[in-house]
Write a protein that holds these residues in place. Sequence first.
Motif, PDB file in Angstrom:
ATOM      1  N   SER A  58     -14.755  14.528  79.665  1.00 13.56           N
ATOM      2  CA  SER A  58     -15.812  13.633  79.551  1.00 13.56           C
ATOM      3  C   SER A  58     -16.414  13.446  78.359  1.00 13.56           C
ATOM      4  O   SER A  58     -16.911  12.636  77.702  1.00 13.56           O
ATOM      5  N   ALA A  59     -16.821  15.047  77.876  1.00 13.72           N
ATOM      6  CA  ALA A  59     -17.470  14.984  76.653  1.00 13.72           C
ATOM      7  C   ALA A  59     -16.691  14.489  75.441  1.00 13.72           C
ATOM      8  O   ALA A  59     -17.387  14.133  74.393  1.00 13.72           O
ATOM      9  N   TYR A  60     -15.282  14.770  75.466  1.00 10.17           N
ATOM     10  CA  TYR A  60     -14.609  14.566  74.544  1.00 10.17           C
ATOM     11  C   TYR A  60     -14.620  12.935  74.439  1.00 10.17           C
ATOM     12  O   TYR A  60     -14.798  12.343  73.287  1.00 10.17           O
ATOM     13  N   ILE A  61     -14.464  12.105  75.486  1.00 14.42           N
ATOM     14  CA  ILE A  61     -14.465  10.704  75.433  1.00 14.42           C
ATOM     15  C   ILE A  61     -15.636  10.236  75.164  1.00 14.42           C
ATOM     16  O   ILE A  61     -15.696   9.132  74.242  1.00 14.42           O
ATOM     17  N   ASN A  62     -16.749  10.798  75.534  1.00 15.26           N
ATOM     18  CA  ASN A  62     -18.374  10.399  74.868  1.00 15.26           C
ATOM     19  C   ASN A  62     -18.249  10.557  73.610  1.00 15.26           C
ATOM     20  O   ASN A  62     -18.809   9.662  72.862  1.00 15.26           O
ATOM     21  N   ALA A  63     -17.808  11.769  72.682  1.00 17.62           N
ATOM     22  CA  ALA A  63     -17.856  12.154  71.612  1.00 17.62           C
ATOM     23  C   ALA A  63     -17.245  11.010  70.744  1.00 17.62           C
ATOM     24  O   ALA A  63     -17.498  10.469  69.812  1.00 17.62           O
ATOM     25  N   LYS A  64     -15.815  10.599  71.051  1.00 18.29           N
ATOM     26  CA  LYS A  64     -15.127   9.430  70.385  1.00 18.29           C
ATOM     27  C   LYS A  64     -15.687   8.274  70.404  1.00 18.29           C
ATOM     28  O   LYS A  64     -15.790   7.627  69.410  1.00 18.29           O
ATOM     29  N   ALA A  65     -16.393   7.999  71.574  1.00 23.50           N
ATOM     30  CA  ALA A  65     -16.919   6.313  71.576  1.00 23.50           C
ATOM     31  C   ALA A  65     -18.319   6.444  70.622  1.00 23.50           C
ATOM     32  O   ALA A  65     -18.588   5.707  70.050  1.00 23.50           O
ATOM     33  N   LYS A  66     -19.167   7.609  70.730  1.00 24.71           N
ATOM     34  CA  LYS A  66     -20.121   7.704  69.903  1.00 24.71           C
ATOM     35  C   LYS A  66     -19.863   7.708  68.411  1.00 24.71           C
ATOM     36  O   LYS A  66     -20.678   6.969  67.735  1.00 24.71           O
ATOM     37  N   CYS A  67     -18.980   8.469  68.130  1.00 23.54           N
ATOM     38  CA  CYS A  67     -18.395   8.397  66.722  1.00 23.54           C
ATOM     39  C   CYS A  67     -17.933   7.014  66.165  1.00 23.54           C
ATOM     40  O   CYS A  67     -18.386   6.387  65.103  1.00 23.54           O
ATOM     41  N   ALA A  68     -17.218   6.350  67.158  1.00 19.41           N
ATOM     42  CA  ALA A  68     -16.619   5.106  66.480  1.00 19.41           C
ATOM     43  C   ALA A  68     -17.881   4.168  66.477  1.00 19.41           C
ATOM     44  O   ALA A  68     -18.065   3.275  65.772  1.00 19.41           O
ATOM     45  N   ALA A  69     -18.740   4.013  67.574  1.00 20.16           N
ATOM     46  CA  ALA A  69     -19.962   3.441  67.617  1.00 20.16           C
ATOM     47  C   ALA A  69     -20.966   3.700  66.228  1.00 20.16           C
ATOM     48  O   ALA A  69     -21.333   2.511  65.468  1.00 20.16           O
ATOM     49  N   ALA A  70     -21.073   4.953  65.766  1.00 14.26           N
ATOM     50  CA  ALA A  70     -21.898   5.179  64.551  1.00 14.26           C
ATOM     51  C   ALA A  70     -21.282   4.500  63.291  1.00 14.26           C
ATOM     52  O   ALA A  70     -21.820   4.176  62.616  1.00 14.26           O
ATOM     53  N   VAL A  71     -19.850   4.784  63.358  1.00 16.40           N
ATOM     54  CA  VAL A  71     -19.087   3.930  61.994  1.00 16.40           C
ATOM     55  C   VAL A  71     -19.475   2.426  61.991  1.00 16.40           C
ATOM     56  O   VAL A  71     -19.554   2.013  61.175  1.00 16.40           O
ATOM     57  N   LEU A  72     -19.512   1.880  63.344  1.00 15.93           N
ATOM     58  CA  LEU A  72     -19.977   0.395  63.376  1.00 15.93           C
ATOM     59  C   LEU A  72     -21.442   0.179  63.355  1.00 15.93           C
ATOM     60  O   LEU A  72     -22.053  -1.050  63.540  1.00 15.93           O
ATOM     61  N   HIS A  73     -22.192   1.327  62.807  1.00 18.78           N
ATOM     62  CA  HIS A  73     -23.748   1.294  62.969  1.00 18.78           C
ATOM     63  C   HIS A  73     -24.269   0.771  64.121  1.00 18.78           C
ATOM     64  O   HIS A  73     -25.369  -0.235  64.218  1.00 18.78           O
ATOM     65  N   ARG A  74     -23.703   1.193  65.545  1.00 15.79           N
ATOM     66  CA  ARG A  74     -24.224   0.512  66.703  1.00 15.79           C
ATOM     67  C   ARG A  74     -24.929   1.636  67.505  1.00 15.79           C
ATOM     68  O   ARG A  74     -25.885   1.385  68.285  1.00 15.79           O
ATOM     69  N   VAL A  75     -25.014   2.915  66.992  1.00 14.59           N
ATOM     70  CA  VAL A  75     -25.760   3.929  67.442  1.00 14.59           C
ATOM     71  C   VAL A  75     -26.111   4.812  66.187  1.00 14.59           C
ATOM     72  O   VAL A  75     -25.531   4.627  65.181  1.00 14.59           O
ATOM     73  N   PRO A  76     -27.267   5.692  66.178  1.00 16.22           N
ATOM     74  CA  PRO A  76     -27.744   6.348  65.253  1.00 16.22           C
ATOM     75  C   PRO A  76     -26.583   7.620  64.876  1.00 16.22           C
ATOM     76  O   PRO A  76     -26.040   8.101  65.712  1.00 16.22           O
ATOM     77  N   ILE A  77     -26.360   7.712  63.611  1.00 19.87           N
ATOM     78  CA  ILE A  77     -25.393   8.683  63.205  1.00 19.87           C
ATOM     79  C   ILE A  77     -25.416  10.006  63.646  1.00 19.87           C
ATOM     80  O   ILE A  77     -24.457  10.563  64.149  1.00 19.87           O
ATOM     81  N   GLU A  78     -26.791  10.546  64.001  1.00 22.49           N
ATOM     82  CA  GLU A  78     -26.824  11.888  64.263  1.00 22.49           C
ATOM     83  C   GLU A  78     -26.532  11.895  65.719  1.00 22.49           C
ATOM     84  O   GLU A  78     -26.326  12.912  66.387  1.00 22.49           O
ATOM     85  N   ALA A  79     -26.684  10.746  66.697  1.00 23.27           N
ATOM     86  CA  ALA A  79     -26.419  10.919  67.808  1.00 23.27           C
ATOM     87  C   ALA A  79     -24.717  11.195  67.988  1.00 23.27           C
ATOM     88  O   ALA A  79     -24.532  11.572  68.778  1.00 23.27           O
ATOM     89  N   SER A  80     -24.110  10.593  67.198  1.00 27.18           N
ATOM     90  CA  SER A  80     -22.673  10.892  67.216  1.00 27.18           C
ATOM     91  C   SER A  80     -22.333  12.312  67.006  1.00 27.18           C
ATOM     92  O   SER A  80     -21.340  13.068  67.274  1.00 27.18           O
ATOM     93  N   ARG A  81     -23.042  12.792  66.002  1.00 29.69           N
ATOM     94  CA  ARG A  81     -23.147  14.213  65.613  1.00 29.69           C
ATOM     95  C   ARG A  81     -23.339  15.431  66.988  1.00 29.69           C
ATOM     96  O   ARG A  81     -22.400  16.316  67.235  1.00 29.69           O
ATOM     97  N   ALA A  82     -24.433  14.979  67.631  1.00 34.09           N
ATOM     98  CA  ALA A  82     -24.699  15.499  68.809  1.00 34.09           C
ATOM     99  C   ALA A  82     -23.703  15.480  69.843  1.00 34.09           C
ATOM    100  O   ALA A  82     -23.282  16.498  70.361  1.00 34.09           O
ATOM    101  N   ALA A  83     -22.998  14.281  70.117  1.00 29.53           N
ATOM    102  CA  ALA A  83     -22.014  14.091  71.172  1.00 29.53           C
ATOM    103  C   ALA A  83     -20.700  14.872  70.583  1.00 29.53           C
ATOM    104  O   ALA A  83     -20.146  15.535  71.442  1.00 29.53           O
ATOM    105  N   PHE A  84     -20.489  14.930  69.418  1.00 29.31           N
ATOM    106  CA  PHE A  84     -19.418  15.606  69.008  1.00 29.31           C
ATOM    107  C   PHE A  84     -19.474  17.407  68.886  1.00 29.31           C
ATOM    108  O   PHE A  84     -18.535  18.033  69.493  1.00 29.31           O
ATOM    109  N   VAL A  85     -20.654  17.810  68.582  1.00 31.25           N
ATOM    110  CA  VAL A  85     -20.688  18.935  68.894  1.00 31.25           C
ATOM    111  C   VAL A  85     -20.782  19.527  70.381  1.00 31.25           C
ATOM    112  O   VAL A  85     -20.426  20.421  70.890  1.00 31.25           O
ATOM    113  N   THR A  86     -21.322  18.675  71.295  1.00 36.00           N
ATOM    114  CA  THR A  86     -21.312  18.884  72.820  1.00 36.00           C
ATOM    115  C   THR A  86     -19.709  18.960  73.212  1.00 36.00           C
ATOM    116  O   THR A  86     -19.548  19.973  73.865  1.00 36.00           O
ATOM    117  N   ALA A  87     -18.923  17.938  72.682  1.00 33.83           N
ATOM    118  CA  ALA A  87     -17.522  18.147  72.933  1.00 33.83           C
ATOM    119  C   ALA A  87     -16.903  19.462  72.473  1.00 33.83           C
ATOM    120  O   ALA A  87     -16.122  20.005  73.403  1.00 33.83           O
TER     121      ALA A  87
END
Length: 98
Positions: A58-87
């Motif tokens: 589930s951490a992997y799935i969340n990271a992938k979703a957050k990174c995609a959202a960050a690319v589209l400027h839908r979430v803060p970019i550092e939120a994608s980093r935090a999700a990636f680190v967690t995964a």
Amino acid sequence: MRGRRWEDGMYDVIDVEFTTLWTKPVRLAARGRDDQMIRGPEEAIHFLSRGWPCERSSAYINAKAKCAAAVLHRVPIEASRAAFVTACLDARLVLEQV
């Protein structure tokens, strides 16, 4: 990078951002592979899609979703980093946050 668009007989400049980088990269050492530096959500998506060495949690799935959202400027970019680190921590990848 800038592109141009035709509108009412005139060209307008449109700002286009192709690469979004985190403030600090993440260094990974997947089992049996050379260290890899991940610098932003686009690189993270590539790693998650093609280089992920273990089960997709589930951490992997969340990271992938957050990174995609960050690319589209839908979430803060550092939120994608935090999700990636967690995964990566969840997957027990050797991790160095540069």
